[in-house]
Motif scaffolding. Structure first.
Motif, mmCIF file in Angstrom:
data_model
loop_
_atom_site.group_PDB
_atom_site.id
_atom_site.type_symbol
_atom_site.label_atom_id
_atom_site.label_comp_id
_atom_site.label_asym_id
_atom_site.label_seq_id
_atom_site.Cartn_x
_atom_site.Cartn_y
_atom_site.Cartn_z
ATOM 1 N N TYR A 1 -2.011 2.322 -8.193
ATOM 2 C CA TYR A 1 -2.636 1.165 -8.840
ATOM 3 C C TYR A 1 -1.884 -0.120 -8.497
ATOM 4 C CZ TYR A 1 -4.038 -1.884 -12.736
ATOM 5 O OH TYR A 1 -4.478 -2.937 -13.495
ATOM 6 N N GLU A 2 -0.547 -0.049 -8.501
ATOM 7 C CA GLU A 2 0.266 -1.220 -8.166
ATOM 8 C C GLU A 2 0.117 -1.584 -6.696
ATOM 9 O OE1 GLU A 2 2.927 -4.371 -8.750
ATOM 10 O OE2 GLU A 2 1.819 -3.109 -10.158
ATOM 11 N N LEU A 3 -0.041 -0.594 -5.842
ATOM 12 C CA LEU A 3 -0.191 -0.855 -4.403
ATOM 13 C C LEU A 3 -1.404 -1.725 -4.115
ATOM 14 C CD1 LEU A 3 0.723 -0.240 -1.477
ATOM 15 C CD2 LEU A 3 -0.748 1.786 -1.559
ATOM 16 N N LEU A 4 -2.481 -1.546 -4.903
ATOM 17 C CA LEU A 4 -3.717 -2.301 -4.673
ATOM 18 C C LEU A 4 -3.602 -3.761 -5.095
ATOM 19 C CD1 LEU A 4 -6.356 0.342 -5.843
ATOM 20 C CD2 LEU A 4 -5.640 -0.204 -3.518
ATOM 21 N N LYS A 5 -2.464 -4.166 -5.678
ATOM 22 C CA LYS A 5 -2.282 -5.562 -6.073
ATOM 23 C C LYS A 5 -1.748 -6.424 -4.935
ATOM 24 C CE LYS A 5 -1.365 -4.417 -10.932
ATOM 25 N NZ LYS A 5 -0.387 -4.543 -12.054
ATOM 26 N N TYR A 6 -1.238 -5.796 -3.886
ATOM 27 C CA TYR A 6 -0.676 -6.550 -2.772
ATOM 28 C C TYR A 6 -1.781 -6.991 -1.813
ATOM 29 C CZ TYR A 6 3.817 -4.850 -4.443
ATOM 30 O OH TYR A 6 4.922 -4.590 -5.218
ATOM 31 N N GLU A 7 -1.544 -8.117 -1.153
ATOM 32 C CA GLU A 7 -2.572 -8.701 -0.294
ATOM 33 C C GLU A 7 -2.968 -7.775 0.857
ATOM 34 O OE1 GLU A 7 -1.342 -12.504 1.053
ATOM 35 O OE2 GLU A 7 -1.256 -13.408 -0.946
ATOM 36 N N PRO B 1 -10.227 -7.679 1.398
ATOM 37 C CA PRO B 1 -10.875 -7.087 2.587
ATOM 38 C C PRO B 1 -10.137 -5.866 3.121
ATOM 39 C CG PRO B 1 -9.740 -9.132 3.147
ATOM 40 C CD PRO B 1 -9.716 -9.029 1.656
ATOM 41 N N TYR B 2 -8.884 -5.659 2.664
ATOM 42 C CA TYR B 2 -8.106 -4.515 3.132
ATOM 43 C C TYR B 2 -8.008 -3.418 2.071
ATOM 44 C CZ TYR B 2 -6.597 -8.345 6.168
ATOM 45 O OH TYR B 2 -6.580 -9.422 7.013
ATOM 46 N N MET C 1 -6.545 1.997 -0.417
ATOM 47 C CA MET C 1 -7.066 3.166 -1.122
ATOM 48 C C MET C 1 -6.933 4.448 -0.310
ATOM 49 S SD MET C 1 -10.542 1.527 -2.742
ATOM 50 C CE MET C 1 -11.171 3.143 -3.145
ATOM 51 N N ILE C 2 -7.163 4.359 0.998
ATOM 52 C CA ILE C 2 -7.222 5.566 1.827
ATOM 53 C C ILE C 2 -6.156 5.556 2.920
ATOM 54 C CG2 ILE C 2 -8.687 6.949 3.339
ATOM 55 C CD1 ILE C 2 -11.107 5.809 1.887
ATOM 56 N N THR D 1 5.887 2.383 -9.448
ATOM 57 C CA THR D 1 5.586 2.810 -10.814
ATOM 58 C C THR D 1 6.305 1.930 -11.823
ATOM 59 O OG1 THR D 1 5.300 5.097 -10.071
ATOM 60 C CG2 THR D 1 5.653 4.747 -12.422
ATOM 61 N N TYR D 2 7.572 1.639 -11.568
ATOM 62 C CA TYR D 2 8.345 0.797 -12.489
ATOM 63 C C TYR D 2 7.767 -0.619 -12.539
ATOM 64 C CZ TYR D 2 12.149 -2.098 -14.248
ATOM 65 O OH TYR D 2 12.885 -3.001 -14.959
ATOM 66 N N THR D 3 7.413 -1.168 -11.389
ATOM 67 C CA THR D 3 6.855 -2.520 -11.347
ATOM 68 C C THR D 3 5.552 -2.612 -12.113
ATOM 69 O OG1 THR D 3 7.846 -2.841 -9.158
ATOM 70 C CG2 THR D 3 6.147 -4.401 -9.821
ATOM 71 N N SER D 4 4.702 -1.605 -11.958
ATOM 72 C CA SER D 4 3.420 -1.612 -12.656
ATOM 73 C C SER D 4 3.603 -1.434 -14.155
ATOM 74 C CB SER D 4 2.513 -0.507 -12.102
ATOM 75 O OG SER D 4 1.272 -0.490 -12.752
#
Length: 260
Positions: A91-97, A102-103, A108-109, A154-157
């Motif tokens: 979930y946190e990974l999807l917050k980065y540009e 568009p990416y 996700m995959i 995980t900690y950041t989120s």
């Protein structure tokens, strides 16, 4: 297998299933201190490690209970769902540009697929005979990189979420039975402008929140009826000022009844 020495099962993923005759090693029993029987020695160690981890995990759950939220409420359109803690790093990974917008498919995959695929290939990329970490640098580096990434994300989120406050806010509101006074002069205005979204008993729906239990004042209700709020568009109420006052009085009276 030599006569009288018995068969030994070795817990080692680096031993291939098929080997040429010239590559078949000597009996593992000829290397005392470097191998052990799968049953019961090796398996007993695995069970002991698993038991210690399980007891520690259970103690942690007793000391810090999970702040569970209320039951899912499909009528709450303002609720923002979050994944369970073991998926927070994705979930946190999807917050980065580079993994959103568009990416988003890459986030996700693409990136998770590469990461988990690399971990699956680690034993095949580094299949040296040594067991010590410095003798298997590729596998150790890949595992440490994966561990640090998951823990950090995980900690950041989790640090941006007040879980206790979130659980308190999302407690289910017990249903309140109120008798709707259809003879009230403001019910006609409610029936015309509000009933379709907010329900015949002000209980709300998937399109709009419940009006029972609202903390808005009479002035705020009148303003919302004319100007809208959130996903509610403006000018939903098209009646006269007198009808608006009757509508507000009707909503206030129903909430007063529910509070009794």
């Amino acid at each position: 297998m030599h006569k009288g020495k018995g068969m030994k099962f070795v817990g080692d993923s680096r031993v291939p299933a098929e080997r040429k005759a010239s590559q078949i090693p000597k009996d593992y029993s000829e290397y005392p201190g470097r191998t052990e029987a799968f049953w019961p020695n090796f398996l007993l160690k695995e069970w002991l490690v698993g038991a210690v981890f399980l007891v520690g995990f259970l103690c942690l759950t007793l000391a810090h209970p999970s702040p569970l939220e209320g039951m899912a409420d499909p009528t709450n359109a303002a609720y923002i769902p979050l994944p369970d803690w073991y998926f927070l790093f994705l979930y946190e990974l999807l917050k980065y540009e580079f993994a959103s917008g568009p990416y988003v498919l890459l986030g996700m995959i693409g990136l998770p697929g590469l990461a988990f695929g690399a971990l699956l290939l680690a034993p095949f990329l580094d299949n040296g005979p040594g067991r010590r970490p410095h003798q298997r640098p590729i596998a150790v580096i890949m595992m440490l990189l994966a561990l640090v990434s998951v823990v950090w994300l995980t900690y950041t989120s989790a640090s941006h979420v007040n879980w206790e406050e979130r659980a308190e806010m999302n407690k289910p509101i017990p249903p309140t039975e109120v008798e709707i006074d259809t003879s009230h002069e403001g019910f006609a205005a409610y029936e015309t402008s509000c009933l379709q979204c907010h329900g015949d008993a002000l209980q709300g729906s998937s399109a709009a929140p419940a009006l029972i239990g609202t903390e808005h004042t009479a002035e705020e209700i009148a303003t919302i009826a004319k100007e809208g709020i959130g996903s509610m568009p403006a000018n939903m109420f098209t009646g006269t000022e007198e009808e608006l006052e009757q509508l507000v009085d009707f909503i206030i009276s129903v909430n007063e009844q529910a509070a009794e």
